[in-house]
Design a protein around this motif. Sequence first.
Motif, short mmCIF file in Angstrom:
data_model
loop_
_atom_site.label_atom_id
_atom_site.label_comp_id
_atom_site.label_asym_id
_atom_site.label_seq_id
_atom_site.Cartn_x
_atom_site.Cartn_y
_atom_site.Cartn_z
N ASP A 188 0.82 -1.22 0.00
CA ASP A 188 0.00 0.00 0.00
C ASP A 188 0.85 1.27 0.00
O ASP A 188 0.50 2.25 -0.65
N ALA A 189 1.96 1.27 0.76
CA ALA A 189 2.79 2.47 0.82
C ALA A 189 3.27 2.86 -0.58
O ALA A 189 3.24 4.04 -0.96
N THR A 190 3.71 1.88 -1.35
CA THR A 190 4.16 2.13 -2.72
C THR A 190 3.01 2.65 -3.57
O THR A 190 3.17 3.60 -4.35
N ALA A 191 1.84 2.03 -3.44
CA ALA A 191 0.68 2.43 -4.23
C ALA A 191 0.27 3.86 -3.92
O ALA A 191 -0.03 4.65 -4.82
N GLY A 249 -3.13 -1.84 -4.40
CA GLY A 249 -2.04 -2.08 -3.47
C GLY A 249 -2.14 -3.46 -2.86
O GLY A 249 -2.85 -4.34 -3.35
N PHE A 250 -1.40 -3.66 -1.76
CA PHE A 250 -1.41 -4.95 -1.06
C PHE A 250 -1.17 -4.68 0.42
O PHE A 250 -0.19 -4.03 0.78
N ASP A 251 -2.08 -5.12 1.28
CA ASP A 251 -1.99 -5.06 2.75
C ASP A 251 -3.29 -4.61 3.39
O ASP A 251 -3.64 -5.08 4.45
N ASP A 252 -3.99 -3.63 2.77
CA ASP A 252 -5.14 -2.97 3.39
C ASP A 252 -4.72 -2.33 4.71
O ASP A 252 -5.31 -2.57 5.76
N SER A 253 -3.67 -1.51 4.63
CA SER A 253 -3.18 -0.79 5.80
C SER A 253 -4.16 0.32 6.17
O SER A 253 -5.03 0.68 5.37
N PRO A 254 -4.05 0.89 7.37
CA PRO A 254 -4.99 1.94 7.78
C PRO A 254 -5.10 3.11 6.81
O PRO A 254 -6.18 3.68 6.64
N ARG A 255 -4.00 3.49 6.17
CA ARG A 255 -4.04 4.64 5.26
C ARG A 255 -4.82 4.35 3.97
O ARG A 255 -5.24 5.27 3.29
N ALA A 256 -5.00 3.06 3.64
CA ALA A 256 -5.62 2.71 2.37
C ALA A 256 -7.03 3.29 2.25
O ALA A 256 -7.43 3.77 1.19
N THR A 262 -7.91 0.76 -3.58
CA THR A 262 -8.26 -0.64 -3.77
C THR A 262 -7.03 -1.47 -3.43
O THR A 262 -5.91 -1.15 -3.84
N THR A 263 -7.20 -2.54 -2.66
CA THR A 263 -6.04 -3.27 -2.16
C THR A 263 -6.40 -4.71 -1.82
O THR A 263 -7.59 -5.06 -1.76
N LEU A 264 -5.37 -5.51 -1.58
CA LEU A 264 -5.54 -6.88 -1.07
C LEU A 264 -5.42 -6.84 0.44
O LEU A 264 -4.42 -6.36 0.97
N SER A 265 -6.43 -7.33 1.13
CA SER A 265 -6.42 -7.32 2.59
C SER A 265 -5.76 -8.59 3.11
O SER A 265 -6.14 -9.71 2.74
N GLN A 266 -4.76 -8.40 3.97
CA GLN A 266 -4.18 -9.53 4.68
C GLN A 266 -4.91 -9.70 6.02
O GLN A 266 -5.17 -8.71 6.70
N PRO A 267 -5.23 -10.92 6.42
CA PRO A 267 -5.93 -11.14 7.69
C PRO A 267 -4.97 -11.07 8.87
O PRO A 267 -4.63 -12.08 9.50
N PHE A 268 -4.52 -9.85 9.19
CA PHE A 268 -3.50 -9.70 10.21
C PHE A 268 -3.93 -10.24 11.56
O PHE A 268 -3.11 -10.78 12.32
N GLY A 269 -5.21 -10.11 11.89
CA GLY A 269 -5.68 -10.65 13.16
C GLY A 269 -5.53 -12.15 13.24
O GLY A 269 -5.08 -12.70 14.26
N ARG A 270 -5.89 -12.84 12.16
CA ARG A 270 -5.77 -14.31 12.14
C ARG A 270 -4.30 -14.74 12.11
O ARG A 270 -3.92 -15.75 12.70
N ILE A 271 -3.47 -13.96 11.38
CA ILE A 271 -2.04 -14.26 11.33
C ILE A 271 -1.44 -14.14 12.73
O ILE A 271 -0.68 -15.01 13.18
N ALA A 272 -1.77 -13.05 13.43
CA ALA A 272 -1.26 -12.85 14.79
C ALA A 272 -1.71 -13.97 15.71
O ALA A 272 -0.93 -14.49 16.52
N GLN A 273 -2.99 -14.35 15.61
CA GLN A 273 -3.51 -15.41 16.48
C GLN A 273 -2.79 -16.73 16.22
O GLN A 273 -2.44 -17.45 17.18
N ALA A 274 -2.55 -17.05 14.96
CA ALA A 274 -1.86 -18.31 14.63
C ALA A 274 -0.43 -18.30 15.17
O ALA A 274 0.06 -19.32 15.67
N MET A 275 0.24 -17.16 15.08
CA MET A 275 1.60 -17.07 15.60
C MET A 275 1.62 -17.23 17.11
O MET A 275 2.45 -17.96 17.67
N VAL A 276 0.70 -16.56 17.78
CA VAL A 276 0.64 -16.65 19.24
C VAL A 276 0.29 -18.07 19.67
O VAL A 276 0.86 -18.60 20.63
N ASP A 277 -0.65 -18.71 18.97
CA ASP A 277 -1.02 -20.08 19.33
C ASP A 277 0.18 -21.00 19.27
O ASP A 277 0.36 -21.87 20.14
N TYR A 278 1.03 -20.82 18.25
CA TYR A 278 2.20 -21.69 18.14
C TYR A 278 3.18 -21.42 19.28
O TYR A 278 3.73 -22.35 19.88
N VAL A 279 3.40 -20.15 19.58
CA VAL A 279 4.38 -19.79 20.61
C VAL A 279 3.92 -20.23 22.00
O VAL A 279 4.70 -20.73 22.81
#
Length: 344
Positions: free
Chosen positions: A258-261, A283-290, A298-315
Amino acid sequence: MTLAKTPASPRPTIEDVATLARVSRSTVSRYLNGGDHVSSQAAQRIADAIAVTGYRANAHARSLASSSSRTAVFLLTDTMASLFEDLNFAGLVESCSTCLSDKGWSLVMMMASSPAEQERALAYITAGHVDGVMLFSLSDEDLEFASNLVAAGVRTVACGAPLGAPDDLKIVMADDFAGAQEATRYLLGPCGCTRVAHVSGPAHSGGGQRRLAGYRQAISEAALNEVVIAGDYSAQSGRHAAQHVRDCGADGVFCANDATALGLIEALLETGVRVPEEVQVIGFDDSPRAAEKTPALTTLSQPFGRIAQAMVDYVVDATDAASAPSVHVFPTRLVERATTRRIR
């Protein structure tokens, strides 16, 4: 068995042991963490290699069974400037902190963008101060650092897969390739673009390379010529790309983030190029500025909440490292806003 001693490096690594013992890095890691699925012959060679190289596996892994700090570290292997420029990091920190808090854990944050910082981080982490590490902005240059964390028995997971990531590093990521395909196909299809360019991410970025590959696949399917403009995820690289976009006659641009876009759109508008009437941008990310900018991106949204949860679950959770999936991939989602328009 006797092994010939080789010239020692300043700090022997798991790679040194694996090379001398003629086994894989993951085999050494399994040996250091209990020896499961390691043959007696390989175990002997590894033990001899450890003696020759002077490699020391930290006692951190053994202490986890009897004590726990209930603390995880958010470890950014990028510069401090990137932390403030990319709002995705703020969102990820917040999501990880919330997920950890729900499990009664605490979060600390560390920077490790240089070899010296990585050396200090490794010493701090393997001293038992934290029980898990979540790596962000990992590049191919940081793989030895990540491998040393894994070999020390520290539960380690990376957000995104760098090029050449070791098999024993757990990875959680968005589907960069499929998202890039979808964005490019959308510009060529519903948006009616006839010449779509791509402003890429940095060459050392695994995510950037997969997004470039997805763009190329979609362009190849349409039997069109690709137009790739080198970028580095920064808004400034988007601004620099604007002249190339005008020169090549592109009527659609897929940017690696998104920053580049947003930088590209700003530069196009300053020179009188209308978005999306003359050039459509994704763009790509769906950052707050988008969603905040005009026109909204217009952008691709990454599911950052689900990504964070999966990382925490593993740790946090006592998941068997041998049975947990090596890579956990989440799909992206196209968010249509004002920098594109459907014409068919």
